[in-house]
Design an enzyme around this catalytic site. Structure first.
Site, PDB file in Angstrom:
ATOM      1  CD  GLU A  27      -1.566  -0.362   3.577  1.00  0.00           C
ATOM      2  OE1 GLU A  27      -2.732  -0.081   3.292  1.00  0.00           O
ATOM      3  OE2 GLU A  27      -1.212  -0.681   4.728  1.00  0.00           O
ATOM      4  CB  CYS A  30      -7.982  -6.224   1.126  1.00  0.00           C
ATOM      5  SG  CYS A  30      -6.505  -5.397   1.728  1.00  0.00           S
TER       6      CYS A  30
HETATM    7  C1  PEP Z   1      -6.144   0.154   2.121  1.00  0.00           C
HETATM    8  O1  PEP Z   1      -5.341   1.030   2.442  1.00  0.00           O
HETATM    9  O2  PEP Z   1      -6.572  -0.007   0.964  1.00  0.00           O
HETATM   10  C2  PEP Z   1      -6.657  -0.791   3.137  1.00  0.00           C
HETATM   11  C3  PEP Z   1      -7.348  -1.845   2.807  1.00  0.00           C
HETATM   12  O3  PEP Z   1      -6.412  -0.509   4.441  1.00  0.00           O
HETATM   13  P1  PEP Z   1      -7.158   0.670   5.254  1.00  0.00           P
HETATM   14  O4  PEP Z   1      -8.236   1.217   4.365  1.00  0.00           O
HETATM   15  O5  PEP Z   1      -7.677   0.064   6.490  1.00  0.00           O
HETATM   16  O6  PEP Z   1      -6.034   1.630   5.469  1.00  0.00           O
HETATM   17 MG    MG Z   2      -4.345   0.904   4.340  1.00  0.00          MG
END
Ligand code: PEP
Ligand code: MG
Length: 573
Positions: free
Chosen positions: A446, A517
């Protein structure tokens, strides 16, 4: 009829009566100081407010115990005990007697004083009680003012500035037809909860200052106060982000037609339950779901997800005043795994920081928290907190099909550090003869750094899961919390799409499974692209699983990056 616009955070369409939740006043600085001329009457009012608060908390304890488990109920039990604590109650009585303040002002004043005293104590546990004291005294004050409690007796569309975790837990979700928030972001607690429960949600809604205004009058998104909309009807189209307060007959009919289309699509998708998602040319993608709390698993199973691709474990840490213990976490993870009955559950380790804050960690102020001590960095900064979570995950992995992954990785050095900590945790569990299993270990991709280095990172972990919410914000330099960047923040930004392709290729070159995700996984315009890129798994909110499966099954796209070995590994987890 007033017409407003906002951003969709959970697709759906509904028409219903509004319950407008006004953000509770929690401090004396937010409330005008008021005095009483009849202190006896005020003392009597205090006793009534205390009794009402006791009843509310008893009900909350029962509800939290039934829906979230005993550990989550503990916070409300502490609040219940505080209601009988003479240090708090006698202090409020004395303040009314001596200063002739009203119950509401006296309660808020005592709450602030005591919270300030607790905040200065050395003991971390006692320090963390400060937030609880303020919560309890705010409840007493609210009840003394006779403000509506949030017990829902009929189906409603909730309207609010934003929702707090304790408000969210207290609500009967089955009675919420839709939610309209003046603030909020796609990834706030309220948004994630609404998606998990499949409740239509519009955020950043332009609410009216007054319903006497002409509908085309200036919206009130920036106004300090909006009018109370309770009792009015709203037609909410959380597909195009429009909403209509007191809609005319034609608008109601139009929205109801869109609602019927939605229901028809849902009925069609229900038939895909029990079916695998395989494209027309034979590319198989596992359709998983994201969760934030233990009881979200119900929705995962109800929507026939094949696994949990992201368990945002930090929600176990939010809305309370101390971190969850190893035992609490173990029980939560083991319960999710056993309810999933052999289907894979991927637990994402603690991702606190940036927008997700907890007071009890007492962290230094940061100018740019999204670029600061968040997620894995924070865990490495607080190794004991991290190890507690890892022990709980290792122990729960002996009870079900659990994998884990780390958020916000930027380079191999971090992965090596974290794998070393996993080795230490494993050695300790072994030495203490505690039942455990080392889970499969993956990382979230990410950050652009991790995407660029994904070729070498893939050699060291069991799987990748791409967090597109953060990958997008860090690649395009667009703060995901900033409501004013709509023109710049493009979920389909070419650079992000290119990174997805690179990550998928690198994962498959190393023979490991790769999934998404982040919110992009559910984007209908990209399903073909994900098939072409060869993704093995897509994890979306539970209510979006079957629509995704339908799109995959109907897709004519050709996979250009196949890797049967990666899919086998995912299925064999
Ligand atoms: C994302 O960053 O895409 C992720 C799934 O994590 P979060 O949204 O919880 O930061
Ligand atoms: Mg994230």
């Amino acid at each position: 009829m007033y017409q407003g616009k906002g951003r969709c955070a959970c697709a759906g369409v509904t028409v219903g009566k509004i319950l407008h939740i006004i953000t509770p006043v929690t401090s004396t600085s937010e409330a005008a100081v008021t005095y009483t001329q009849d202190k006896d009457q005020e003392l009597q009012l205090l006793e009534q407010a205390l009794e009402q608060s006791r009843q509310e908390l008893d009900a909350l304890i029962d509800k939290a115990q039934a829906e979230l488990g005993a550990e989550q109920a503990e916070i409300f039990e502490i609040h219940r005990m505080m209601l009988d604590d003479p240090d708090i109650c006698d202090n409020i009585r004395d303040t009314i007697q001596n200063e002739l303040l009203t119950v509401s002002c006296a309660a808020l004043k005592v709450g602030e004083q005591q919270a300030a005293e607790f905040a200065q104590l050395d003991d971390d546990y006692m320090k963390a009680r400060a937030a609880d004291i303020k919560d309890v005294t705010a409840r007493i004050a609210r009840n003394a003012r006779g403000e509506k409690s949030l017990v829902l007796t009929e189906n409603v569309v909730l309207v609010a500035d934003d929702l707090q975790p304790s408000q969210t837990v207290a609500l009967d979700r089955s009675k919420i037809l839709g939610i309209l928030l003046r603030h909020g972001t796609q990834n706030s607690h309220a948004s994630i909860l609404a998606r998990t429960m499949n409740i239509p949600l519009i955020i950043n809604a332009q609410l009216p200052i007054s319903l006497n205004e002409r509908s085309e009058g200036a919206p009130a998104a920036d106004a300090d106060s909006v009018c109370d909309l309770s009792g009015h009807t709203v037609a909410l189209n959380a597909v195009d982000g429009t909403f209509y307060i007191d809609p005319d007959a034609e608008t109601t009919q139009r929205i109801q037609a869109v609602q019927a289309e939605f229901a028809a699509a849902r009925a069609r998708q229900e038939k895909l339950k029990g079916q695998p998602a395989i494209s027309k040319h034979g590319h198989r993608i596992m359709t998983f779901a994201n969760i934030g709390q233990v009881d979200d698993v119900e929705q995962v199973l109800a929507n026939d997800a094949e696994g949990i691709g992201l368990f945002r474990s930090e929600f176990l840490y939010l809305g309370r005043s101390t971190p969850p213990t190893e035992e609490e976490q173990f029980k939560a993870y083991a319960k999710v795994a056993s309810t999933m009955n052999g289907k894979l559950v991927i637990i994402r380790t603690l991702d606190i920081g940036a927008d997700k804050k907890v007071d009890y960690f007492d962290l230094p102020h940061e100018e740019n928290p999204a670029l600061g001590l968040r997620a894995l960095r924070l865990c490495l900064f607080m190794p004991e907190i991290f190890k507690t979570q890892l022990r709980a995950i290792f122990r729960a992995a002996a009870r079900g099909n659990i994998a884990m992954m780390f958020p916000m990785v930027t380079r191999l050095k971090e992965v090596e550090r974290v794998l070393k900590i996993c080795d230490e945790v494993e050695a300790e569990l072994k030495a203490n003869q505690v039942e455990y299993k080392r889970p499969k270990i993956g990382i979230m991709i990410e950050t652009p750094a991790a995407a660029i280095l994904s070729r070498s990172l893939a050699e060291h972990v069991d799987f990748f899961s791409i967090g597109t919410n953060d990958l997008n914000q860090y690649t395009t330099a667009c703060d995901r919390q900033n409501e004013n960047l709509a023109d710049y923040s493009d979920p389909h930004h070419e650079a992000v799409i290119e990174l997805l392709r690179i990550i998928a290729q690198n994962a498959h070159a190393a023979g490991i499974p790769v999934g998404i995700c982040g919110e992009l996984a559910a984007d209908p315009e990209l399903t073909d692209t994900f098939i072409e890129m060869g993704f093995d798994e897509l994890s979306v909110s539970p209510g979006a699983v079957l629509a995704l499966r339908e799109r995959i099954c109907n897709s004519e796209a050709q996979c250009l990056n196949p890797c049967p070995a990666a899919l086998d590994k995912l299925q064999a987890h």
